[in-house]
Design a protein around this motif. Structure first.
Motif, PDB file in Angstrom:
ATOM      1  N   LEU A   4       0.934  -1.276  -0.083  1.00  0.00           N
ATOM      2  CA  LEU A   4       0.121  -0.066   0.134  1.00  0.00           C
ATOM      3  C   LEU A   4       0.869   1.348  -0.079  1.00  0.00           C
ATOM      4  N   VAL A   5       0.469   2.200  -0.956  1.00  0.00           N
ATOM      5  CA  VAL A   5       1.429   3.381  -1.001  1.00  0.00           C
ATOM      6  C   VAL A   5       0.283   4.556  -0.923  1.00  0.00           C
ATOM      7  N   GLU A   6       0.342   5.352   0.264  1.00  0.00           N
ATOM      8  CA  GLU A   6      -0.386   6.617   0.411  1.00  0.00           C
ATOM      9  C   GLU A   6       0.456   7.808  -0.254  1.00  0.00           C
ATOM     10  N   SER A   7      -0.602   8.612  -0.652  1.00  0.00           N
ATOM     11  CA  SER A   7       0.063  10.108  -1.262  1.00  0.00           C
ATOM     12  C   SER A   7      -1.043  11.086  -0.943  1.00  0.00           C
ATOM     13  N   GLY A   8      -0.735  12.318  -1.343  1.00  0.00           N
ATOM     14  CA  GLY A   8      -1.757  13.494  -1.255  1.00  0.00           C
ATOM     15  C   GLY A   8      -1.639  14.135   0.225  1.00  0.00           C
ATOM     16  N   GLY A   9      -0.909  13.721   1.163  1.00  0.00           N
ATOM     17  CA  GLY A   9      -0.852  14.559   2.420  1.00  0.00           C
ATOM     18  C   GLY A   9      -0.245  15.936   2.200  1.00  0.00           C
ATOM     19  N   GLY A  10      -0.084  16.774   3.130  1.00  0.00           N
ATOM     20  CA  GLY A  10       0.533  18.206   2.789  1.00  0.00           C
ATOM     21  C   GLY A  10      -0.035  19.047   4.118  1.00  0.00           C
ATOM     22  N   LEU A  20      -6.688  12.026  -0.183  1.00  0.00           N
ATOM     23  CA  LEU A  20      -5.580  11.295   0.116  1.00  0.00           C
ATOM     24  C   LEU A  20      -5.782  10.022  -0.618  1.00  0.00           C
ATOM     25  N   SER A  21      -4.840   9.286  -1.355  1.00  0.00           N
ATOM     26  CA  SER A  21      -5.063   8.170  -2.225  1.00  0.00           C
ATOM     27  C   SER A  21      -4.149   7.009  -1.681  1.00  0.00           C
ATOM     28  N   CYS A  22      -4.722   5.919  -1.902  1.00  0.00           N
ATOM     29  CA  CYS A  22      -3.794   4.661  -1.388  1.00  0.00           C
ATOM     30  C   CYS A  22      -3.893   3.794  -2.433  1.00  0.00           C
ATOM     31  N   ALA A  23      -2.817   3.427  -3.107  1.00  0.00           N
ATOM     32  CA  ALA A  23      -2.720   2.532  -4.390  1.00  0.00           C
ATOM     33  C   ALA A  23      -2.235   1.199  -3.680  1.00  0.00           C
ATOM     34  N   ILE A 107      -4.195  -6.319   8.157  1.00  0.00           N
ATOM     35  CA  ILE A 107      -2.845  -7.074   8.212  1.00  0.00           C
ATOM     36  C   ILE A 107      -1.671  -6.484   7.205  1.00  0.00           C
ATOM     37  N   TYR A 108      -2.347  -5.522   6.307  1.00  0.00           N
ATOM     38  CA  TYR A 108      -1.398  -4.738   5.417  1.00  0.00           C
ATOM     39  C   TYR A 108      -1.526  -3.312   5.812  1.00  0.00           C
ATOM     40  N   TRP A 109      -0.388  -2.451   5.691  1.00  0.00           N
ATOM     41  CA  TRP A 109      -0.380  -1.292   6.220  1.00  0.00           C
ATOM     42  C   TRP A 109       0.511  -0.183   5.255  1.00  0.00           C
ATOM     43  N   GLY A 110       0.183   0.666   4.849  1.00  0.00           N
ATOM     44  CA  GLY A 110       1.165   1.586   4.312  1.00  0.00           C
ATOM     45  C   GLY A 110       2.169   2.098   5.160  1.00  0.00           C
ATOM     46  N   GLN A 111       2.874   3.126   4.465  1.00  0.00           N
ATOM     47  CA  GLN A 111       4.157   3.849   5.411  1.00  0.00           C
ATOM     48  C   GLN A 111       3.471   5.192   5.925  1.00  0.00           C
ATOM     49  N   GLY A 112       2.472   5.740   5.405  1.00  0.00           N
ATOM     50  CA  GLY A 112       1.989   6.785   5.918  1.00  0.00           C
ATOM     51  C   GLY A 112       2.155   7.984   5.073  1.00  0.00           C
ATOM     52  N   THR A 113       1.116   9.052   5.314  1.00  0.00           N
ATOM     53  CA  THR A 113       1.359  10.134   4.884  1.00  0.00           C
ATOM     54  C   THR A 113       1.132  11.335   5.792  1.00  0.00           C
TER      55      THR A 113
END
Length: 119
Positions: A4-10, A20-23, A107-113
């Protein structure tokens, strides 16, 4: 293995909006639930919103109801979190998570944004 990859923070001013998006890659199953969590400095991680992959049922924490909207694009294996009317207390690292096909724990987590809301 799902990644999982997050984006869109700021950084945004109070009252503003972010999306925010999570691909998700490797998501070969069509069931399960994806969600957003957040963790502010000095606080425990908390649930924000979730959406079932089949049917698209949504759930929200009381603190974000009416301001945040979770959605998914199954063709793109992507989950979104539209955040409106942001408040300084929404400042946190936002994490995307996936239960996998069994609808049990995440059980699956992204790195966070990072989302920072200035007053």
């Amino acid at each position: 293995q799902v990644q999982l990859v997050e984006s869109g923070g700021g950084l945004v001013q109070a009252g503003g909006s972010l999306r925010l998006s999570c691909a998700a890659s490797g998501r070969t199953f069509s069931s399960g639930t994806m969600g957003w969590f957040r963790q502010a400095p000095g606080k425990e991680r908390e649930f924000v919103a979730s959406i079932t992959w089949t049917g698209g049922s949504t759930y929200y924490a009381d603190s974000v109801k009416g301001r945040f909207t979770i959605s998914r694009d199954t063709a793109k294996s992507t989950v979104y979190l539209q955040m409106n009317s942001l408040k300084p207390e929404d400042t946190a690292v936002y994490y995307c998570a996936d239960t996998g096909p069994l609808l049990q724990s995440y059980i699956y987590w992204g790195q966070g944004t990072q989302v920072t809301v200035s007053s």
